[in-house]
Design a protein around this motif. Structure first.
Motif, PDB file in Angstrom:
ATOM      1  N   ILE A 122       0.844  -1.205   0.000  1.00 18.91           N
ATOM      2  CA  ILE A 122       0.000   0.000   0.000  1.00 18.91           C
ATOM      3  C   ILE A 122       0.874   1.248   0.000  1.00 18.91           C
ATOM      4  N   ALA A 123       1.922   1.240   0.812  1.00 20.89           N
ATOM      5  CA  ALA A 123       2.807   2.404   0.898  1.00 20.89           C
ATOM      6  C   ALA A 123       3.473   2.702  -0.441  1.00 20.89           C
ATOM      7  N   SER A 124       3.981   1.676  -1.101  1.00 20.31           N
ATOM      8  CA  SER A 124       4.678   1.926  -2.360  1.00 20.31           C
ATOM      9  C   SER A 124       3.720   2.332  -3.471  1.00 20.31           C
ATOM     10  N   ILE A 125       2.552   1.701  -3.538  1.00 19.45           N
ATOM     11  CA  ILE A 125       1.594   2.072  -4.578  1.00 19.45           C
ATOM     12  C   ILE A 125       1.039   3.465  -4.317  1.00 19.45           C
ATOM     13  N   ALA A 126       0.711   3.767  -3.059  1.00 25.16           N
ATOM     14  CA  ALA A 126       0.175   5.091  -2.721  1.00 25.16           C
ATOM     15  C   ALA A 126       1.195   6.190  -2.989  1.00 25.16           C
ATOM     16  N   SER A 127       2.469   5.896  -2.785  1.00 27.89           N
ATOM     17  CA  SER A 127       3.493   6.905  -3.060  1.00 27.89           C
ATOM     18  C   SER A 127       3.545   7.250  -4.543  1.00 27.89           C
ATOM     19  N   SER A 128       3.208   6.282  -5.379  1.00 29.36           N
ATOM     20  CA  SER A 128       3.214   6.524  -6.822  1.00 29.36           C
ATOM     21  C   SER A 128       1.884   7.069  -7.327  1.00 29.36           C
ATOM     22  N   VAL A 168      -5.055   0.574  -1.988  1.00 35.62           N
ATOM     23  CA  VAL A 168      -5.529  -0.483  -1.101  1.00 35.62           C
ATOM     24  C   VAL A 168      -6.061  -1.657  -1.911  1.00 35.62           C
ATOM     25  N   ILE A 169      -6.855  -1.369  -2.928  1.00 39.49           N
ATOM     26  CA  ILE A 169      -7.430  -2.441  -3.753  1.00 39.49           C
ATOM     27  C   ILE A 169      -6.340  -3.231  -4.475  1.00 39.49           C
ATOM     28  N   LEU A 170      -5.411  -2.518  -5.098  1.00 41.30           N
ATOM     29  CA  LEU A 170      -4.329  -3.192  -5.824  1.00 41.30           C
ATOM     30  C   LEU A 170      -3.439  -4.018  -4.900  1.00 41.30           C
ATOM     31  N   ALA A 171      -3.136  -3.464  -3.719  1.00 40.84           N
ATOM     32  CA  ALA A 171      -2.307  -4.201  -2.767  1.00 40.84           C
ATOM     33  C   ALA A 171      -3.019  -5.464  -2.286  1.00 40.84           C
TER      34      ALA A 171
END
Length: 175
Positions: A122-128, A168-171
């Motif tokens: 979640i952290a890495s996807i949200a950062s992008s 969140v969904i992707l993670a």
């Protein structure tokens, strides 16, 4: 994949060569134009420096005071029920102000929970998938002398919310 790696090493030099050749064809002094642009860029840097310093100081104070931990504990009670773990909340808050501070928080989450954990993903996807809203609005509005920003903040907050939900969904799909 090897083709992409091979080509990517030549893209910037090719663009620079194209600019110089195009300038020569149009009989433009490319170097003088470059120097003029660099001077304008330095003026922009000087004009936005106070905004940058203020934002960085505010993020540092929030992080050092423990306020972010307090807020994440409170918000995490609600977001945990919908799949957003509370350790990610400080990252999402700080990300709206400072990309570099958010990167530090992301690395802290990676060290504590791992990169392949739900929190790490979640952290890495949200950062992008999110933007430094307040940094971007303040810096570019000052630099471009924009005074009417009626829908800017609400649009940016909605797009950030969409990025967080997507993260969140992707993670969850990856776990």
């Amino acid at each position: 994949m090897n083709v992409v790696v091979a080509v990517s090493g030549y893209i910037i030099p090719a663009v620079m060569l194209f600019i110089v050749i195009h300038g020569m064809i149009k009989k433009v002094n490319v170097y003088d134009e470059f120097v003029t642009g660099a001077k304008d860029g330095m003026k922009t840097v000087v004009s936005i420096a106070p905004t940058l310093v203020g934002l960085m100081m505010a993020v540092g104070v929030l992080r050092a005071s423990g306020f972010l931990d307090m807020i994440s504990g409170f918000i995490g009670k609600f977001t945990g029920k919908i799949g957003l773990p509370s350790p990610v909340i400080p990252l999402l808050i700080v990300r709206m102000f400072s990309s570099s501070a958010a990167t530090g928080l992301t690395l802290d989450l990676f060290k504590e929970y791992g990169t392949d954990s739900l929190i790490g993903l979640i952290a890495s996807i949200a950062s992008s998938a999110t933007e430094t809203i307040f940094f971007t609005i303040s810096v570019y509005s000052v630099a471009a002398k924009i005074t009417k920003t009626r829908w800017t903040l609400s649009g940016a907050l909605i797009s950030t919310l969409a990025g967080i939900v997507s993260s969140v969904i992707l993670a969850m799909l990856m776990i």
